[in-house]
Design an enzyme around this catalytic site. Structure first.
Site, PDB file in Angstrom:
ATOM      1  N   PHE A  40     -24.927  85.732  81.124  1.00 19.58           N
ATOM      2  CA  PHE A  40     -24.222  84.453  81.067  1.00 19.58           C
ATOM      3  C   PHE A  40     -23.674  84.036  82.416  1.00 19.58           C
ATOM      4  O   PHE A  40     -23.759  82.887  82.811  1.00 19.58           O
ATOM      5  CB  PHE A  40     -23.042  84.560  80.089  1.00 19.58           C
ATOM      6  N   ARG A  41     -23.082  85.017  83.127  1.00 21.80           N
ATOM      7  CA  ARG A  41     -22.218  84.630  84.248  1.00 21.80           C
ATOM      8  C   ARG A  41     -22.795  84.872  85.635  1.00 21.80           C
ATOM      9  O   ARG A  41     -22.219  84.430  86.618  1.00 21.80           O
ATOM     10  CB  ARG A  41     -20.857  85.327  84.109  1.00 21.80           C
ATOM     11  N   GLN A 106     -22.252  94.047  72.979  1.00 22.30           N
ATOM     12  CA  GLN A 106     -21.966  92.611  72.883  1.00 22.30           C
ATOM     13  C   GLN A 106     -23.287  91.849  72.808  1.00 22.30           C
ATOM     14  O   GLN A 106     -23.287  90.641  72.648  1.00 22.30           O
ATOM     15  CB  GLN A 106     -21.205  92.141  74.119  1.00 22.30           C
ATOM     16  N   HIS A 126     -21.160  90.845  68.536  1.00 20.87           N
ATOM     17  CA  HIS A 126     -21.431  89.402  68.579  1.00 20.87           C
ATOM     18  C   HIS A 126     -22.687  89.016  67.812  1.00 20.87           C
ATOM     19  O   HIS A 126     -23.291  87.974  68.068  1.00 20.87           O
ATOM     20  CB  HIS A 126     -21.528  88.939  70.047  1.00 20.87           C
ATOM     21  N   CYS A 137     -23.010  80.966  52.439  1.00 18.72           N
ATOM     22  CA  CYS A 137     -23.173  82.081  51.491  1.00 18.72           C
ATOM     23  C   CYS A 137     -23.667  83.362  52.158  1.00 18.72           C
ATOM     24  O   CYS A 137     -23.731  84.404  51.509  1.00 18.72           O
ATOM     25  CB  CYS A 137     -24.126  81.674  50.364  1.00 18.72           C
ATOM     26  N   CYS A 159     -29.213  75.807  54.282  1.00 20.05           N
ATOM     27  CA  CYS A 159     -29.505  76.911  53.361  1.00 20.05           C
ATOM     28  C   CYS A 159     -30.210  76.411  52.101  1.00 20.05           C
ATOM     29  O   CYS A 159     -29.802  75.399  51.511  1.00 20.05           O
ATOM     30  CB  CYS A 159     -28.199  77.608  52.997  1.00 20.05           C
ATOM     31  N   CYS A 162     -27.397  77.195  49.095  1.00 17.32           N
ATOM     32  CA  CYS A 162     -26.113  76.486  48.963  1.00 17.32           C
ATOM     33  C   CYS A 162     -26.015  75.216  49.805  1.00 17.32           C
ATOM     34  O   CYS A 162     -25.029  74.492  49.699  1.00 17.32           O
ATOM     35  CB  CYS A 162     -24.958  77.441  49.279  1.00 17.32           C
ATOM     36  N   ASP A 242     -27.261  98.651  90.499  1.00 18.57           N
ATOM     37  CA  ASP A 242     -28.165  98.186  89.457  1.00 18.57           C
ATOM     38  C   ASP A 242     -28.196  99.188  88.289  1.00 18.57           C
ATOM     39  O   ASP A 242     -28.260 100.405  88.498  1.00 18.57           O
ATOM     40  CB  ASP A 242     -29.563  98.040  90.066  1.00 18.57           C
TER      41      ASP A 242
HETATM   42  P1  NAD Z   1     -21.727  88.584  81.315  1.00 26.94           P
HETATM   43  O1  NAD Z   1     -22.865  87.680  81.652  1.00 26.94           O
HETATM   44  O2  NAD Z   1     -20.357  88.005  81.284  1.00 26.94           O
HETATM   45  O3  NAD Z   1     -21.692  89.795  82.371  1.00 26.94           O
HETATM   46  C1  NAD Z   1     -22.832  90.506  82.714  1.00 26.94           C
HETATM   47  C2  NAD Z   1     -22.462  91.415  83.874  1.00 26.94           C
HETATM   48  O4  NAD Z   1     -23.580  92.248  84.133  1.00 26.94           O
HETATM   49  C3  NAD Z   1     -22.131  90.667  85.159  1.00 26.94           C
HETATM   50  O5  NAD Z   1     -20.891  91.101  85.670  1.00 26.94           O
HETATM   51  C4  NAD Z   1     -23.287  91.022  86.112  1.00 26.94           C
HETATM   52  O6  NAD Z   1     -22.869  91.198  87.431  1.00 26.94           O
HETATM   53  C5  NAD Z   1     -23.759  92.338  85.540  1.00 26.94           C
HETATM   54  N1  NAD Z   1     -25.197  92.589  85.733  1.00 26.94           N
HETATM   55  C6  NAD Z   1     -26.230  91.781  85.415  1.00 26.94           C
HETATM   56  N2  NAD Z   1     -27.410  92.396  85.662  1.00 26.94           N
HETATM   57  C7  NAD Z   1     -27.099  93.631  86.182  1.00 26.94           C
HETATM   58  C8  NAD Z   1     -27.869  94.726  86.633  1.00 26.94           C
HETATM   59  N3  NAD Z   1     -29.209  94.708  86.606  1.00 26.94           N
HETATM   60  N4  NAD Z   1     -27.215  95.808  87.097  1.00 26.94           N
HETATM   61  C9  NAD Z   1     -25.862  95.862  87.149  1.00 26.94           C
HETATM   62  N5  NAD Z   1     -25.068  94.849  86.708  1.00 26.94           N
HETATM   63  C10 NAD Z   1     -25.687  93.749  86.218  1.00 26.94           C
HETATM   64  O7  NAD Z   1     -22.088  89.293  79.948  1.00 26.94           O
HETATM   65  P2  NAD Z   1     -21.158  90.063  78.890  1.00 26.94           P
HETATM   66  O8  NAD Z   1     -20.024  90.754  79.554  1.00 26.94           O
HETATM   67  O9  NAD Z   1     -22.097  90.799  78.006  1.00 26.94           O
HETATM   68  O10 NAD Z   1     -20.437  88.981  77.982  1.00 26.94           O
HETATM   69  C11 NAD Z   1     -20.810  87.779  77.602  1.00 26.94           C
HETATM   70  C12 NAD Z   1     -21.551  87.517  76.308  1.00 26.94           C
HETATM   71  O11 NAD Z   1     -22.881  87.358  76.666  1.00 26.94           O
HETATM   72  C13 NAD Z   1     -21.632  88.520  75.223  1.00 26.94           C
HETATM   73  O12 NAD Z   1     -20.899  88.035  74.178  1.00 26.94           O
HETATM   74  C14 NAD Z   1     -23.112  88.518  74.761  1.00 26.94           C
HETATM   75  O13 NAD Z   1     -23.164  88.205  73.378  1.00 26.94           O
HETATM   76  C15 NAD Z   1     -23.707  87.399  75.502  1.00 26.94           C
HETATM   77  N6  NAD Z   1     -25.071  87.508  76.022  1.00 26.94           N
HETATM   78  C16 NAD Z   1     -25.955  88.430  75.552  1.00 26.94           C
HETATM   79  C17 NAD Z   1     -27.222  88.500  76.079  1.00 26.94           C
HETATM   80  C18 NAD Z   1     -28.178  89.517  75.503  1.00 26.94           C
HETATM   81  O14 NAD Z   1     -28.111  89.813  74.310  1.00 26.94           O
HETATM   82  N7  NAD Z   1     -29.072  90.077  76.323  1.00 26.94           N
HETATM   83  C19 NAD Z   1     -27.611  87.648  77.121  1.00 26.94           C
HETATM   84  C20 NAD Z   1     -26.682  86.697  77.591  1.00 26.94           C
HETATM   85  C21 NAD Z   1     -25.411  86.655  77.027  1.00 26.94           C
END
Ligand code: NAD
Length: 253
Positions: A40-41, A106, A126, A137, A159, A162, A242
């Site tokens: 996400f971030r 998550q 999540h 439902c 659905c 329902c 990584d």
């Molecule tokens: P986030 O995006 O907030 O954080 C991910 C972190 O992982 C970041 O700090 C980033 O620097 C680090 N990162 C990314 N790739 C990396 C790598 N190869 N090596 C080391 N570090 C790495 O994600 P979050 O904390 O899981 O929280 C946010 C929400 O994102 C969760 O609720 C989740 O449901 C959702 N989400 C899930 C997926 C998935 O299922 N793959 C994808 C996107 C978002």
């Protein structure tokens, strides 16, 4: 302590894994980036392109539901093609040898199950985006069904039992957390001697409370994430590298 380099971090983590009896991994989107699923971030992450749709907006607005489903279908080739990465496989190896009772995640991508964890041993905070559920439902649906409905009706599915909206089986902002998963994550966090947070920015609550809970219950805490987190200060070991490179050496046969 922040590992000075990847090698010393992996060595120290190896010692901690060897010394631990019960290891609980806690994973975030970062473990799946090497599988092609953006987080996400990070730069280029999902939120640099889309504003998230909160739960109340999904419920109140058909346009929001249509948009949520459009985005989900657009991501389907990415989710469908993703295979477990080195991080997933390393955790599955520790699970197979009995060191890891379950993983708290998550993530919504089903990759821990694909790596060999029994579905019961993946505690999804999540939810899961690989199937759908009626928000009224609770009836579950396959995504293929949702896609057919979307294409035929030109919009988000309702659905068949329902009539309430059907949503991917994920937890959106503003949606109640799943009680059972929260309870199980609490028990796991309180009853492990090593807790490893992997690939999470640790900013989404209440999920981000589990590393601190484990630490204050007596576990050692390791954080593997390429960016700093707010909980690095309380960790026994921080590896800012990584995930695939860090956990790759722990992939077993
Ligand atoms: P986030 O995006 O907030 O954080 C991910 C972190 O992982 C970041 O700090 C980033 O620097 C680090 N990162 C990314 N790739 C990396 C790598 N190869 N090596 C080391 N570090 C790495 O994600 P979050 O904390 O899981 O929280 C946010 C929400 O994102 C969760 O609720 C989740 O449901 C959702 N989400 C899930 C997926 C998935 O299922 N793959 C994808 C996107 C978002």
């Amino acid at each position: 302590m922040i590992a000075s380099d990847l090698r010393s971090g992996v060595e120290r983590l190896g010692d901690m894994i060897a010394e631990a009896r019960t290891i609980v991994p806690f994973t975030g989107a970062g473990i799946s980036t090497e599988c092609g699923i953006p987080d996400f971030r990070s730069p280029g992450g999902i939120w640099t392109r889309h504003r998230p749709i909160p739960f109340d907006e999904f419920v109140a607005s058909r346009a929001a539901r249509d948009e949520a489903w459009r985005r989900r279908f657009a991501m389907e080739p990415t989710f469908a093609a993703a295979k477990p990465g080195r991080g997933h496989r390393a955790l599955a190896s520790l699970y197979r040898v009995g060191k890891v009772p379950a993983v708290i995640t998550q993530n919504i991508d089903n990759l821990h199950q694909a790596s060999g964890f029994a579905p019961d041993h993946v505690v999804e905070l999540h939810g899961n985006t690989t199937y759908a559920r009626c928000i009224g439902c609770g009836q579950t649906y396959q995504l293929d069904w949702a896609k057919r409905c979307f294409d035929e009706a030109g919009g988000a599915p309702d659905c068949m039992s329902c009539g309430e909206p059907v949503k991917t089986a994920t937890i959106s902002f503003g949606q109640a957390m799943p009680e059972d998963a929260m309870q199980r994550a609490t028990e796991l966090s309180q009853h492990c001697d090593l807790f490893i947070a992997i690939g999470s920015s640790l900013v989404v609550w209440p999920a981000a409370g589990f590393p601190t809970m484990a630490k204050s219950s007596g576990a050692r805490l390791v954080i593997v994430n390429r960016e700093p987190t707010d909980q690095d200060d309380i960790a026994d070991l921080v590896i800012r590298h990584d995930i695939g490179e860090t956990l790759g050496p722990f992939v077993g046969n």
